[in-house]
Design a protein around this motif. Structure first.
Motif, PDB file in Angstrom:
ATOM      1  N   CYS A  94      15.654   0.613  25.931  1.00  0.00           N
ATOM      2  CA  CYS A  94      15.385   0.618  24.496  1.00  0.00           C
ATOM      3  C   CYS A  94      15.111   2.025  23.981  1.00  0.00           C
ATOM      4  O   CYS A  94      15.493   2.370  22.875  1.00  0.00           O
TER       5      CYS A  94
ATOM      6  N   HIS B 272      23.913  -3.469  23.723  1.00  0.00           N
ATOM      7  CA  HIS B 272      22.472  -3.696  23.797  1.00  0.00           C
ATOM      8  C   HIS B 272      21.924  -4.470  22.601  1.00  0.00           C
ATOM      9  O   HIS B 272      21.085  -5.354  22.765  1.00  0.00           O
TER      10      HIS B 272
ATOM     11  N   CYS C  96      18.715  -7.590  21.999  1.00  0.00           N
ATOM     12  CA  CYS C  96      17.388  -7.010  21.803  1.00  0.00           C
ATOM     13  C   CYS C  96      16.995  -6.983  20.330  1.00  0.00           C
ATOM     14  O   CYS C  96      17.524  -6.174  19.566  1.00  0.00           O
TER      15      CYS C  96
HETATM   16 ZN   LIG Z   1      16.262  -2.683  22.939  1.00  0.00          ZN
END
Ligand SMILES: [Zn+2]
Length: 67
Positions: free
Chosen positions: A4, A30, A34
């Motif tokens: 992240c 990603h 997320c």
């Molecule tokens: Zn992330």
């Protein structure tokens, strides 16, 4: 997971420079997984719109959704 950190870094870099294809791929892989990074992207977009508004080039309704 340090991922992240990389992704948010790239998202803010994207405001200042062109990302490489590989960097965009990393982001695109990603983000769907997320919510934290999706929220981050949303926030920096809003900040950018606010900055434009403040500098006099207002773009009403410019908040976009592409998800
Ligand atoms: Zn992330």
């Amino acid at each position: 997971m340090g991922k992240c950190k990389n992704i948010t870094r790239l998202l803010s870099d994207a405001l200042d420079r062109s990302l490489t294809t590989g960097e965009w791929v990393a982001i695109r892989l990603h983000l769907p997984t997320c919510s934290g990074c999706r929220n981050y992207r949303k926030q920096i977009r809003l900040l950018r719109v606010a900055a434009h508004t403040a500098s006099g080039s207002a773009t009403p309704g410019a908040v976009q959704r592409d998800e």
